[in-house]
Design an enzyme around this catalytic site. Structure first.
Site, mmCIF file in Angstrom:
data_model
loop_
_atom_site.group_PDB
_atom_site.id
_atom_site.type_symbol
_atom_site.label_atom_id
_atom_site.label_comp_id
_atom_site.label_asym_id
_atom_site.label_seq_id
_atom_site.Cartn_x
_atom_site.Cartn_y
_atom_site.Cartn_z
ATOM 1 N N HIS A 171 0.882 -1.193 -0.144
ATOM 2 C CA HIS A 171 0.097 -0.574 0.275
ATOM 3 C C HIS A 171 1.101 1.047 0.248
ATOM 4 O O HIS A 171 1.011 2.717 -0.233
ATOM 5 C CB HIS A 171 -0.925 0.363 0.952
ATOM 6 C CG HIS A 171 0.025 0.400 2.744
ATOM 7 N ND1 HIS A 171 0.559 0.006 3.100
ATOM 8 C CD2 HIS A 171 -0.285 1.508 3.203
ATOM 9 C CE1 HIS A 171 0.983 0.130 3.698
ATOM 10 N NE2 HIS A 171 0.405 1.595 3.952
HETATM 11 C C1 UD1 Z 1 -2.061 6.841 5.162
HETATM 12 C C2 UD1 Z 1 -0.309 6.462 6.099
HETATM 13 C C3 UD1 Z 1 0.011 5.971 5.897
HETATM 14 C C4 UD1 Z 1 -0.159 4.613 6.290
HETATM 15 C C5 UD1 Z 1 -1.505 3.913 5.881
HETATM 16 C C6 UD1 Z 1 -1.835 2.638 6.378
HETATM 17 C C7 UD1 Z 1 -0.610 9.571 5.319
HETATM 18 C C8 UD1 Z 1 0.411 10.334 4.436
HETATM 19 N N1 UD1 Z 1 -0.194 8.205 5.117
HETATM 20 O O1 UD1 Z 1 -1.899 5.892 3.444
HETATM 21 O O2 UD1 Z 1 1.527 6.324 6.204
HETATM 22 O O3 UD1 Z 1 0.626 3.497 6.328
HETATM 23 O O4 UD1 Z 1 -2.325 5.129 5.290
HETATM 24 O O5 UD1 Z 1 -2.668 2.385 6.001
HETATM 25 O O6 UD1 Z 1 -0.718 9.408 6.061
HETATM 26 N N2 UD1 Z 1 -9.064 5.405 0.371
HETATM 27 C C9 UD1 Z 1 -10.250 4.293 0.224
HETATM 28 N N3 UD1 Z 1 -10.736 4.522 1.786
HETATM 29 C C10 UD1 Z 1 -10.280 4.746 2.453
HETATM 30 C C11 UD1 Z 1 -9.122 5.601 2.914
HETATM 31 C C12 UD1 Z 1 -8.244 5.290 1.740
HETATM 32 O O7 UD1 Z 1 -10.753 4.232 -0.569
HETATM 33 O O8 UD1 Z 1 -11.185 4.382 4.273
HETATM 34 C C13 UD1 Z 1 -8.535 5.702 -1.161
HETATM 35 C C14 UD1 Z 1 -8.205 7.324 -1.132
HETATM 36 O O9 UD1 Z 1 -8.525 6.682 -3.136
HETATM 37 C C15 UD1 Z 1 -6.940 8.282 -1.201
HETATM 38 C C16 UD1 Z 1 -6.535 7.319 -1.088
HETATM 39 O O10 UD1 Z 1 -6.251 5.646 -0.228
HETATM 40 O O11 UD1 Z 1 -6.332 8.936 -1.535
HETATM 41 C C17 UD1 Z 1 -5.044 7.091 -0.278
HETATM 42 O O12 UD1 Z 1 -5.235 6.721 1.187
HETATM 43 P P1 UD1 Z 1 -4.455 8.659 2.377
HETATM 44 O O13 UD1 Z 1 -5.340 8.216 3.745
HETATM 45 O O14 UD1 Z 1 -4.078 9.191 1.816
HETATM 46 O O15 UD1 Z 1 -3.259 7.622 2.570
HETATM 47 P P2 UD1 Z 1 -2.925 6.111 2.850
HETATM 48 O O16 UD1 Z 1 -1.930 5.525 1.273
HETATM 49 O O17 UD1 Z 1 -3.599 5.312 3.512
HETATM 50 N N1 UDP Z 2 -4.353 -4.901 8.729
HETATM 51 C C1 UDP Z 2 -6.035 -5.446 8.323
HETATM 52 N N2 UDP Z 2 -6.500 -5.713 7.644
HETATM 53 C C2 UDP Z 2 -5.407 -5.533 6.920
HETATM 54 C C3 UDP Z 2 -4.375 -5.411 6.667
HETATM 55 C C4 UDP Z 2 -3.968 -4.976 7.505
HETATM 56 O O1 UDP Z 2 -5.922 -5.062 9.819
HETATM 57 O O2 UDP Z 2 -6.271 -5.866 5.808
HETATM 58 C C5 UDP Z 2 -3.765 -4.553 10.501
HETATM 59 C C6 UDP Z 2 -2.584 -5.200 10.312
HETATM 60 O O3 UDP Z 2 -2.497 -6.104 10.812
HETATM 61 C C7 UDP Z 2 -1.277 -3.498 10.999
HETATM 62 C C8 UDP Z 2 -1.806 -2.921 10.572
HETATM 63 O O4 UDP Z 2 -3.320 -3.560 10.230
HETATM 64 O O5 UDP Z 2 -2.390 -4.017 11.793
HETATM 65 C C9 UDP Z 2 -0.936 -2.187 9.600
HETATM 66 O O6 UDP Z 2 -1.328 -1.021 9.250
HETATM 67 P P1 UDP Z 2 -0.989 -0.368 7.457
HETATM 68 O O7 UDP Z 2 -0.239 -1.647 6.239
HETATM 69 O O8 UDP Z 2 -2.180 0.174 6.666
HETATM 70 O O9 UDP Z 2 -0.535 0.531 7.788
HETATM 71 P P2 UDP Z 2 1.386 0.605 8.533
HETATM 72 O O10 UDP Z 2 1.300 -0.517 9.408
HETATM 73 O O11 UDP Z 2 2.164 0.808 7.007
HETATM 74 O O12 UDP Z 2 1.394 2.305 8.394
#
Ligand code: UD1
Ligand code: UDP
Length: 383
Positions: A219
């Site tokens: 991701h």
């Molecule tokens: C964010 C964090 C990242 C973290 C990740 C965990 C920042 C800069 N990044 O990244 O550090 O590892 O969360 O998962 O804060 N979207 C949906 N539904 C949702 C949420 C997001 O469709 O509920 C899609 C949207 O298209 C959005 C994209 O995901 O534009 C990115 O979401 P965003 O929260 O900006 O960043 P993440 O990639 O999720």
């Molecule tokens: N996780 C979850 N469901 C999923 C993928 C990840 O519950 O389908 C949990 C995972 O076990 C961990 C956390 O989400 O505890 C990690 O989040 P993510 O990978 O989104 O972000 P990061 O840790 O890289 O910031």
């Protein structure tokens, strides 16, 4: 009664916050009251709502419903919303987790209004400022008052940046206090590990054989937004699956689902769709994820949280990034950094298939990091 305002927003923060909420309700409810503010950064049921009931997290008192957007727009809207709630609630301190835009927004809002910031998961560094998370965590650390690092490396990073080992109270943003206290996610994995066996049938439902599938997640912006890197990752996964005849389960983050069509060629997309070994599924709950981690053969991930959980459950991990903040995992040999590089990923898979005696030393505390944090917080505010 001490009042803390906890800011959460993205999936991993919601999950991390469960450990502190649990510690408060079990041991500190007569001294600490938690008000929860959800920025709404993540909003799909599978990225947010699902975790509250499952992990027994109190429902947020506020949801700013900021949603997705560019870094500037998203962060600015959060700062403004958090500022309003700070003025209304006037907490004794603000609790922030990790390194997302919700963390950054909380740190800017609170530091300008002079509320003490408690940063949980402080000190982690990738030394790569192209990552938005690296900027967020550095900025947050440097306006925090109590900084809780999950690892010794994180603590040492803070010392190198000028934080002092023996600072004396009264603590403030100008005289912060740093701790090495273990990882609240280790607390959670220990706590939910048994429940995962009882509460989900995901292994059966997906037709998986324990020990005979790979769990993968992708991701990170640097992977999803770059067609070459994303294609290399999916090509490597497909090659390993087909060559080794091993199932790969991929609970896909919505960011990746949305960008896959655009950034993967139609040929690769078709191959992934028809392969009997590739199971791309929507994001799963934490209990389901824990069950998938406990029963898999190996993990491939660019997630910070999933790298560590692989380690907690004694699984080898191929890190799909060019560096990691969790350097201990690589140093003790249970994880390999393979980047988005097909040959490196294939070699790492071969390495872990033939080297089975891996070491998983106790690096992340004793499962009571959240209790320690609550004790320190109470001490600080009562002083
Ligand atoms: C964010 C964090 C990242 C973290 C990740 C965990 C920042 C800069 N990044 O990244 O550090 O590892 O969360 O998962 O804060 N979207 C949906 N539904 C949702 C949420 C997001 O469709 O509920 C899609 C949207 O298209 C959005 C994209 O995901 O534009 C990115 O979401 P965003 O929260 O900006 O960043 P993440 O990639 O999720
Ligand atoms: N996780 C979850 N469901 C999923 C993928 C990840 O519950 O389908 C949990 C995972 O076990 C961990 C956390 O989400 O505890 C990690 O989040 P993510 O990978 O989104 O972000 P990061 O840790 O890289 O910031």
């Amino acid at each position: 009664m001490i009042k803390i305002l906890t800011v959460i927003g993205a999936r991993p923060q919601i999950i991390k916050s469960a450990a502190l909420s649990r510690a408060i309700s079990r041991h500190f409810s007569d001294q600490l009251r938690e008000v929860i503010l959800h920025t709404g950064q993540h909003y799909d049921e599978s990225m947010s709502g699902i975790f509250f009931d499952e992990l027994q997290i109190p429902k947020p008192d506020y949801n700013l419903q900021i949603g997705s957007g560019s870094h500037g727009k998203q962060t600015a809207a959060m700062i403004s919303g958090i500022e309003d709630i700070l003025e209304k609630e006037k907490p004794n301190a603000l609790v922030l987790y990790g390194d997302t835009n919700s963390t950054l927004a909380g740190s800017i809002a609170a530091s300008k209004l002079h509320y003490p910031i408690i940063h949980i998961e402080a000190g982690l560094r990738s030394f790569n400022k192209a990552m938005p998370e690296e900027i967020n965590r550095i900025l947050c650390d440097h306006v925090s008052t109590l900084l809780f690092s999950p690892t010794r490396t994180g603590y040492d990073n803070l010392l190198r940046e000028g934080f002092k080992e023996n600072s004396l109270p009264p603590y403030s943003a100008d005289n912060p206090k740093i701790f090495y206290c273990g990882d609240v996610m280790y607390d959670n994995s220990l706590f939910f590990s048994e429940l995962a066996e009882q509460k989900t049938d995901i292994i059966k439902r997906l037709g998986l054989t324990p020990g005979q599938y790979i769990l993968a997640t992708i991701h990170r912006a640097e992977n999803t937004d770059n067609p070459q890197r994303l294609s290399a990752l999916f090509n490597a996964i497909l090659k390993i699956a087909e060559k080794e005849k091993i199932t790969v389960v991929l609970p896909l983050h919505p960011r990746t689902s949305k960008l896959a069509d655009k950034n993967l060629g139609s040929d690769l997309l078709k191959k992934l769709k028809i392969s009997p070994y590739i199971k791309i599924i929507p994001p799963v709950s934490f209990i389901e994820m824990t069950a998938l981690e406990k029963n898999c053969k190996l993990v491939m991930t660019d997630s910070g949280g999933v790298q560590k959980e692989a380690f907690f459950f004694k699984k080898p991990c191929i890190i799909l990034r060019s560096e990691t903040e969790w350097t201990e995992l690589v140093e003790c040999g249970s994880a390999i950094i393979a980047d988005a590089d097909e040959p490196k990923i294939m070699n790492a898979y071969t390495h872990f298939s033939t080297n089975v005696n891996l070491k998983f030393p106790a690096l992340f505390g004793d499962g009571k990091a959240a209790e320690f944090i609550c004790e320190q917080l109470i001490k600080f505010i009562s002083a």
